[in-house]
Enzyme design. Structure first.
Site, PDB file in Angstrom:
ATOM      1  N   GLU A 144       0.692  -1.103   0.057  1.00  0.00           N
ATOM      2  CA  GLU A 144       0.127  -0.075   0.184  1.00  0.00           C
ATOM      3  C   GLU A 144       1.081   1.574  -0.065  1.00  0.00           C
ATOM      4  O   GLU A 144       0.696   2.324   0.388  1.00  0.00           O
ATOM      5  CB  GLU A 144      -1.440  -0.031   0.975  1.00  0.00           C
ATOM      6  CG  GLU A 144      -2.038  -0.957   0.621  1.00  0.00           C
ATOM      7  CD  GLU A 144      -3.549  -0.880   1.351  1.00  0.00           C
ATOM      8  OE1 GLU A 144      -4.289   0.263   2.284  1.00  0.00           O
ATOM      9  OE2 GLU A 144      -4.032  -1.611   2.479  1.00  0.00           O
ATOM     10  N   GLY A 145       2.040   1.157  -0.890  1.00  0.00           N
ATOM     11  CA  GLY A 145       2.849   2.520  -0.558  1.00  0.00           C
ATOM     12  C   GLY A 145       3.867   1.847   0.212  1.00  0.00           C
ATOM     13  O   GLY A 145       3.951   2.323   1.468  1.00  0.00           O
TER      14      GLY A 145
END
Lengths: 386, 260, 398
Positions: A363-364
């Site tokens: 998620e990043g």
């Protein structure tokens, strides 16, 4: 520390703690080994109404917010980061529908997700598009009443196990990032298949697979929002879900800390429990302080989102960045406290460490989080100048 | 189907201490929980309701704090909770407890099956369940490990014995006590917990259940505890911590002298 | 206090005449009449009357005519016509109690074709054996057993009734005690007579064995106790002993039962009768997997013993439940108990701590099992156990 949780939130925490103690912790090591998807635990969570925590009551949920979801994820993660991500990834796949779905789309999909009858998943990453999400190759071509999807998504959490997928695909490649759109794709749609299950370092109870689209026809009603909104959908979804990853990291860190404290009290060397040695005490003190600081940041961010702040990108990036870095450090120190036993799979410490690593990546990556934070700082500074 | 489940609140741990001065149990700081065996009774009651419809009423006798045990039962799926709480009940032994619970059940009137855990983890007597059925003069089956069927006003159940089990059929209403093999208790749902928080718990006193004064509490209890004490510790044994060969050799040496 | 027939309600059905153990009720002009000289206020008729035609005010705070209660009784539990070993243990203790009270010891047996067993009970210490022999009593059922035992106790008024704390005993005696309004103490591990007042001192564990309590029943008779198996010592058989065998018969109403037995299933795995074994080798979490239990089986085989398991091992699915020793499993009392890889949680200890000799093998020198062990070996059980097996085999061969 008292975080002034509501009665309901305390109830959620208690309930999730019970599920973790009775249903997750006892199977964590086994599922880590076998890589079996934790369906039994998912059923228990479903029956306890917890899949509906963050979904509106009119769609069968409990009407809670991001903090509720974080509390649940944190508790589950104390037992197993792999099992907790199966739960949290369903929320990640659901947020696009919550944020951008029409009432019809919500009516159709949310009640089954809230009841835990169906899991959801989010499909963005591709082999050549990791941190650089604008490089995605999957296309969605409009043909009459349908879109036709072609391409491959990979590293998709809950891939193959979930029933409902929100997928980002290019509707207009010429527009770059503004040419991406978000779609709902149901498992079983012709042309939608799954690739191999990945053999991972950690969170091994969770399933990570490729999603393969080969002339996959989906009705045009499955478009989320408008064409071209794909990246906005993604960014806003991540803003909501990043505190969840942070909560997962927090839970893993707390679990490792608890195990380390318990072990330090039991383990005797030089005729004394090792917890009586200052070297160990200082480590434990630092670990506990960092975990508590991470918790404060995660809860504050979640509360901010729940209070309606739409511009929480910077804060949720900070929460994810800090909590996952803390998790990595604390779990590594926990292995150290366990000594040789910490390196052995018979003891829980090394699993926490393996599970923690992914929270710095997905998620990043934490480098991307720093980008987001820095950009926000610079933006703000230039705003103030004017 | 009207189902009644009788439960007891017990200390969470059996590691209780005696205050050497007052010679009473130290209960401070010890959490209270539903007797673990009663969790199986609650689960079985809810399962019967889910299969046949009806209502599960859960009863407990105890101090006002026992109310939270009833709320927990409601969070799991029981419909109503009744707390039997009165100073007059204090000091009840198993005979008086059985009588009191039976009188409360008489007041409820409508019931098809009464379910109790096989025994409580603090007293371990296993006497109250059979006591209730004796007071009500209904059939009892103890140590039930499976309900095979409930049909035509009868229940067919498996009763665990030392050698295996017996299959018994009994007309309703009846009382069963259940063992842990019967089911796996569920975890509450969030909605259940919210419902339990709001639930109104009825509190019945001795007068409400028309209990005779001489049959409840201390007066109604033939048995009387005259002494409690901590069992004497076993004398410290001999511990060998050398190599396996040495230790085994020493042990065998001792055993052959006075055992084998 | 008193008992009387309410003539307006009495329909003359004679049920009370049948149930009265003392022949104190007769029919006069189609109404029941109680002979108060014969009546002992046992209240059997009150319960039997379907028309609430007998008024009885009981004094619940004290048993009537308490001084008339005399003698020690043991319930002679049988299964498939075999007297259960706990009965012999109770006769051993009962004899001692009867001696201190200068009274007699009696045993009551209910069953089918059970009369032949009466003589051995006398050899084992009983002065009297009451026998109720009827086909309907072949298997235990709560209701007929309760009705008959209640009736016999009302008739003979023993001051003490002892019964095994078995699955049958616990179910039966609880019901009997309620019907008699008697005091009952479960699961006693110690029984004695208080020398001044001549009352029974009943000692039992509570809170899983962490606390012991001594309990008395002052004003009610009989004083009833269930007693754990393998706690009391049985008497030697003495074939010169003499005693009376008294057969009792009952009206058909006593044998009816609402509950019916459809089938009795004996499970093969339960044939490992742990509670009877003289030597038990038990494994816990430290066994790590089910295959490792083979080394315990080998040791048990060498010693002619049985294999037990802790709850942790059973919950992990390594051993069937029938092998479980502890609070939620079986209580055992072998001559030698060898605990391998068992940490010794209190729940396990209560199931085995009355073993004569406890040997613990554990890697952790601080495991609580060593607190109850007579002998302990700190070490790797996977080395120690096979070595023990080898040495025992050598010694036994010699």
């Amino acid at each position: 520390m008292d975080y002034l949780l509501t009665e309901n939130q305390k109830m959620i925490k208690d309930l999730c703690r019970q599920i973790t103690e009775e249903k997750i912790t006892p199977v964590a090591a086994e599922l880590d080994k076998s890589e079996e998807f934790p369906w039994e635990v998912m059923k228990v969570i479903a029956k306890s109404d917890l899949f509906g925590l963050y979904i509106e009551e009119k769609y069968g949920g409990m009407g809670g917010g991001v903090l509720d979801l974080c509390l649940a994820t944190e508790e589950f993660s104390k037992g197993c980061g792999g099992i907790s991500v199966c739960y949290a990834a369903s929320a990640l796949g659901t947020y696009p529908i919550i944020l951008y779905g029409t009432d019809e789309q919500k009516q159709k999909y949310l009640p089954d997700i809230a009841k835990g009858k169906k899991l959801a998943a989010f499909g963005l990453t591709e082999p050549a598009a990791g941190s650089d999400a604008s490089a995605i190759q999957t296309t969605a071509k409009k043909e009459g009443d349908h879109y036709v999807l072609n391409g491959t998504k990979h590293f998709i959490t809950n891939g193959g196990e979930a029933e409902i997928y929100t997928v980002i695909a290019m509707t207009d490649k010429t527009k770059g990032a503004r040419g991406a759109s978000a779609f709902i794709v149901e498992k079983g749609t012709p042309g939608f298949t799954f690739g191999k299950k990945e053999d991972k370092m950690g969170i091994r109870a969770s399933a990570t697979r490729e999603l393969i689209f080969t002339d996959c026809k989906i009705p045009k009603e499955n478009l989320l929002g408008k064409e071209g909104l794909g990246f906005i959908v993604t960014m806003k979804t991540f803003d909501m879900s990043r505190p969840g990853v942070a909560a997962q990291a927090l839970g893993i860190a707390q679990g490792a800390l608890d195990a380390a404290v318990k072990y330090a009290k039991e383990r005797v060397q030089f005729g004394k429990p090792i917890s009586s040695f200052q070297g160990i005490q200082f480590m434990l003190a630092d670990m506990a302080t960092e975990v508590e600081a991470a918790r404060a940041l995660v809860y504050a961010t979640a509360r901010e989102i729940d209070s309606g702040n739409k511009d929480s990108g910077r804060d949720s990036a900070m929460a994810k960045l800090f909590a996952s870095d803390v998790a990595m450090k604390v779990t590594t120190d926990a292995v150290q406290i366990f000594g040789g036993y910490g390196y052995m799979k018979e003891y829980p410490a090394e699993k926490y460490m393996r599970d923690a690593k992914i929270t710095q990546i997905y998620e990043g990556t934490n480098q991307i989080q720093r980008n987001i934070i820095a950009l926000a700082l610079i933006k703000e500074a230039s705003k103030n100048k004017k | 189907m009207n189902i009644i489940v009788c439960i007891k609140q017990v200390p969470e741990t059996t590691q209780v201490q005696i205050d050497p001065k007052t010679n009473t149990l130290i209960r401070e700081g010890v959490q209270s929980i539903i007797n673990p065996f009663d969790m199986y009774a609650i689960e079985e009651g809810i399962r019967i309701k889910e299969k046949f419809g009806g209502k599960v009423t859960v009863i407990t006798m105890g101090p006002p704090q026992a109310e939270c045990a009833l709320r927990e039962a409601i969070s799991l799926g029981c419909d109503e909770g009744i707390l039997l709480s009165d100073r007059a009940f204090a000091g009840s032994d198993t005979l008086a407890t059985g009588y009191t619970l039976a009188m409360a059940i008489k007041k409820i009137k409508e019931f098809d099956i009464i379910i109790c855990g096989k025994q409580a983890s603090d007293g371990d007597t296993a006497q109250v369940g059979p006591g209730i059925s004796a007071h009500l003069d209904i059939p009892q089956i103890t140590y039930v490990k499976k309900i095979e069927e409930i049909q035509d006003g009868h229940a067919t159940v498996e009763r665990m014995t030392e050698e295996g089990f017996e299959i018994l059929k009994t007309p309703l209403p009846c009382l069963i006590t259940v063992v842990k093999e019967i089911n796996e208790p569920r975890i509450p749902s969030l909605k259940g917990m919210m419902k339990a928080k709001k639930a109104v718990i009825a509190t019945w006193k001795a007068l409400d259940i028309e209990a005779e004064e001489y049959r409840i509490g201390l007066k109604g209890s033939p048995t009387q505890v005259v002494k409690i004490f901590t069992p004497p510790p076993r004398p410290k044994g001999q511990i060998f911590d050398g190599t396996p060969e040495e230790s085994v050799e020493k042990l065998i040496g001792i055993l052959k002298n006075h055992l084998i | 206090m008193g008992i009387k027939i309410i003539n307006e309600k009495c329909v003359g059905c004679k049920i009370c005449v049948a149930v009265c153990p003392f022949q104190a009720i007769t029919m006069v002009d189609k109404k029941a009449v109680i002979d108060l000289d014969k009546c002992t206020l046992c209240s059997a008729c009150v319960e039997a009357c379907k028309f609430n035609a007998i008024e009885f005010k009981r004094e619940f705070t004290k048993t009537e005519n308490i001084e008339q209660y005399d003698g020690v009784w043991v319930f002679g539990e049988q299964k498939k016509g075999i007297i259960q070993p706990v009965v012999y243990e109770l006769l051993g203790k009962g004899k001692e109690l009867a001696h201190k009270l200068h009274t007699q010891l009696s045993c009551v047996i209910l069953g089918s074709n059970i009369k032949t067993k009466a003589q051995e009970l006398i050899y084992r210490g009983a002065d009297n054996v009451y026998v109720v022999d009827a086909p309907d009593l072949s298997n235990f059922l709560d209701e007929p057993y309760t009705k008959i035992l209640v009736n016999l106790i009302r008739k003979y008024r023993p001051e003490i009734v002892l019964c095994g704390a078995t699955s049958i005993g616990r179910a039966l005696i609880s019901r009997v005690a309620v019907k008699l309004h008697a005091g009952l103490t479960a699961d006693c591990t110690g029984l004695d007579i208080e020398p001044q007042e001549k009352i029974l001192l009943q000692t039992r564990p509570a809170f899983g064995g962490n606390i012991m309590a001594t309990i008395i029943t002052k004003n009610h008779r009989p004083q009833m106790s269930t007693v754990r198996h393998k706690v009391m010592k049985e008497n030697e058989i003495d074939t010169t002993r003499q005693g009376k065998i008294i057969e009792e018969s009952f009206a058909p109403a006593f044998f009816t039962s609402r509950t019916k037995i459809l089938d009795i299933v004996e499970e093969v795995s339960s044939t490992v009768n742990l509670t009877e074994a003289d030597i038990i080798v038990s494994g816990g979490r430290g066994m790590k997997n089910p295959e490792n239990f083979a080394i315990l089986e080998e040791l048990a085989k060498a010693l002619d013993g049985a294999v037990g398991a802790s709850r942790a091992a059973v919950d992990s699915g390594w051993m069937p439940y029938s092998h479980q020793v502890g609070q939620t499993g079986k209580t055992v009392c072998p001559k030698i108990y060898i605990a391998c890889g068992i940490s010794g949680q209190i729940q396990h200890l209560v199931g085995m701590q009355s073993s004569k000799t406890i040997i613990a093998i554990n890697q952790d020198a601080h495991a609580p099992i060593f607190n109850v062990a007579n002998y302990g070996i700190v070490g790797d059980l996977f080395q120690v156990v096979p070595l023990l097996t080898k040495k025992f085999k050598e010694k036994i061969r010699k």
